[in-house]
Write a protein that holds these residues in place. Structure first.
Motif, PDB file in Angstrom:
ATOM      1  N   GLN A 251      39.450  -9.143   4.813  1.00  0.00           N
ATOM      2  CA  GLN A 251      40.632  -9.714   5.451  1.00  0.00           C
ATOM      3  C   GLN A 251      41.529  -8.609   6.017  1.00  0.00           C
ATOM      4  OE1 GLN A 251      43.134 -12.110   2.946  1.00  0.00           O
ATOM      5  NE2 GLN A 251      44.324 -12.894   4.671  1.00  0.00           N
ATOM      6  N   GLU A 252      41.676  -7.504   5.290  1.00  0.00           N
ATOM      7  CA  GLU A 252      42.479  -6.383   5.799  1.00  0.00           C
ATOM      8  C   GLU A 252      41.816  -5.756   7.020  1.00  0.00           C
ATOM      9  OE1 GLU A 252      44.744  -4.718   1.831  1.00  0.00           O
ATOM     10  OE2 GLU A 252      42.642  -4.190   2.122  1.00  0.00           O
ATOM     11  N   LEU A 253      40.497  -5.624   7.003  1.00  0.00           N
ATOM     12  CA  LEU A 253      39.798  -5.098   8.174  1.00  0.00           C
ATOM     13  C   LEU A 253      39.968  -6.019   9.370  1.00  0.00           C
ATOM     14  CD1 LEU A 253      36.477  -3.758   6.591  1.00  0.00           C
ATOM     15  CD2 LEU A 253      38.420  -2.425   7.400  1.00  0.00           C
ATOM     16  N   ALA A 254      39.906  -7.321   9.153  1.00  0.00           N
ATOM     17  CA  ALA A 254      40.093  -8.279  10.249  1.00  0.00           C
ATOM     18  C   ALA A 254      41.514  -8.204  10.793  1.00  0.00           C
ATOM     19  CB  ALA A 254      39.772  -9.690   9.771  1.00  0.00           C
ATOM     20  N   THR A 255      42.493  -8.054   9.896  1.00  0.00           N
ATOM     21  CA  THR A 255      43.883  -7.922  10.334  1.00  0.00           C
ATOM     22  C   THR A 255      44.062  -6.651  11.164  1.00  0.00           C
ATOM     23  OG1 THR A 255      44.662  -9.103   8.383  1.00  0.00           O
ATOM     24  CG2 THR A 255      46.274  -7.745   9.532  1.00  0.00           C
TER      25      THR A 255
ATOM     26  N   PRO B 259      37.903   0.910  18.762  1.00  0.00           N
ATOM     27  CA  PRO B 259      38.039   0.823  17.304  1.00  0.00           C
ATOM     28  C   PRO B 259      38.315  -0.599  16.813  1.00  0.00           C
ATOM     29  CG  PRO B 259      39.180   2.745  18.094  1.00  0.00           C
ATOM     30  CD  PRO B 259      38.783   1.961  19.309  1.00  0.00           C
ATOM     31  N   GLY B 260      39.060  -1.377  17.592  1.00  0.00           N
ATOM     32  CA  GLY B 260      39.302  -2.774  17.213  1.00  0.00           C
ATOM     33  C   GLY B 260      38.015  -3.561  17.142  1.00  0.00           C
TER      34      GLY B 260
ATOM     35  N   ALA C 127      33.702  -5.919  13.768  1.00  0.00           N
ATOM     36  CA  ALA C 127      32.314  -5.986  13.298  1.00  0.00           C
ATOM     37  C   ALA C 127      32.222  -5.638  11.804  1.00  0.00           C
ATOM     38  CB  ALA C 127      31.434  -5.052  14.124  1.00  0.00           C
ATOM     39  N   ALA C 128      32.993  -4.635  11.366  1.00  0.00           N
ATOM     40  CA  ALA C 128      32.964  -4.243   9.958  1.00  0.00           C
ATOM     41  C   ALA C 128      33.521  -5.331   9.051  1.00  0.00           C
ATOM     42  CB  ALA C 128      33.765  -2.952   9.756  1.00  0.00           C
ATOM     43  N   SER C 129      34.482  -6.106   9.547  1.00  0.00           N
ATOM     44  CA  SER C 129      35.069  -7.174   8.727  1.00  0.00           C
ATOM     45  C   SER C 129      34.106  -8.349   8.562  1.00  0.00           C
ATOM     46  CB  SER C 129      36.379  -7.659   9.327  1.00  0.00           C
ATOM     47  OG  SER C 129      36.146  -8.406  10.517  1.00  0.00           O
ATOM     48  N   ARG C 130      33.154  -8.471   9.453  1.00  0.00           N
ATOM     49  CA  ARG C 130      32.203  -9.584   9.392  1.00  0.00           C
ATOM     50  C   ARG C 130      30.976  -9.262   8.559  1.00  0.00           C
ATOM     51  NH1 ARG C 130      32.880 -11.577  15.601  1.00  0.00           N
ATOM     52  NH2 ARG C 130      34.940 -12.468  15.279  1.00  0.00           N
ATOM     53  N   ARG C 131      30.815  -8.013   8.153  1.00  0.00           N
ATOM     54  CA  ARG C 131      29.645  -7.647   7.334  1.00  0.00           C
ATOM     55  C   ARG C 131      29.783  -8.120   5.935  1.00  0.00           C
ATOM     56  NH1 ARG C 131      29.163  -1.535   8.586  1.00  0.00           N
ATOM     57  NH2 ARG C 131      29.868  -1.721  10.678  1.00  0.00           N
TER      58      ARG C 131
END
Length: 188
Positions: A24-28, A178-179, A184-188
């Protein structure tokens, strides 16, 4: 007794390890990078295309992105139950960048675009570079370094149109790419 000792050793080991950033923090963070990248990049392109607007696109973009980001992060933070050390560090870095991006366009009458635009690139690059170090993502580190190089290059071009094009490229390198990586990293 052996079980208690093992549990205590695991607890102290876990306490010394910082909690990794949550999805959630990565998505934010991804949303924040994409929002600011779009706002700054669009403002730079509009300002380069219509120089007679004299900074109006930046005032509108910074105010709009700032209010949108504040509302989004307030809502997201209200719902977020778990917070990590990395996430909190990046959140504070994000807040500091918002303040800096709000102040820099106000300095244009005193310092001029030739000074403020490279400073914007350095601020965006520093934010992305440091966040990349905190989150241990090389794409963010490289994006921040690219923004620094574009900021140094912007000092060589006195024409504000050239600098605006460099700022748009810097927004793409330091915020948009980077966004997308954070998304992509938040969806892994």
């Amino acid at each position: 007794m052996s079980t208690a000792t093992t549990f205590a050793a695991q607890a102290s080991s876990a306490a010394s390890q910082p909690l990794a950033a949550t999805p959630q923090e990565l998505a934010t963070n991804a949303t924040d990078y994409l929002l600011w990248g779009t706002a700054v990049g669009t403002a730079a392109i509009v300002q380069a295309a219509v120089p007679a607007l004299q900074g109006l696109p930046f005032s509108v973009a910074i105010a709009g992105a700032g209010l949108t980001a504040f509302a989004f992060h307030f809502y997201r933070g209200w719902k977020q139950s778990a917070r990590s050390v990395q996430g909190e560090a990046v959140r504070l870095l994000r807040l500091a960048t918002w303040v800096l991006l709000a102040v820099l366009p106000a300095l244009v009458p005193r310092l001029g675009w030739a000074t403020v635009l490279p400073l914007m690139l350095f601020a965006l690059g520093t934010r992305t570079f440091v966040a990349g170090g905190i989150l241990q993502l090389r794409t963010l580190i490289f994006g921040g370094a690219a923004a620094w190089m574009l900021g140094a290059l912007a000092f060589r071009f006195p024409a504000s149109t050239d600098q605006m094009i460099l700022l748009a490229a810097g927004a793409a390198a330091a915020l948009l790419v980077p966004g997308a990586v954070l998304r992509a990293a938040s969806r892994r």
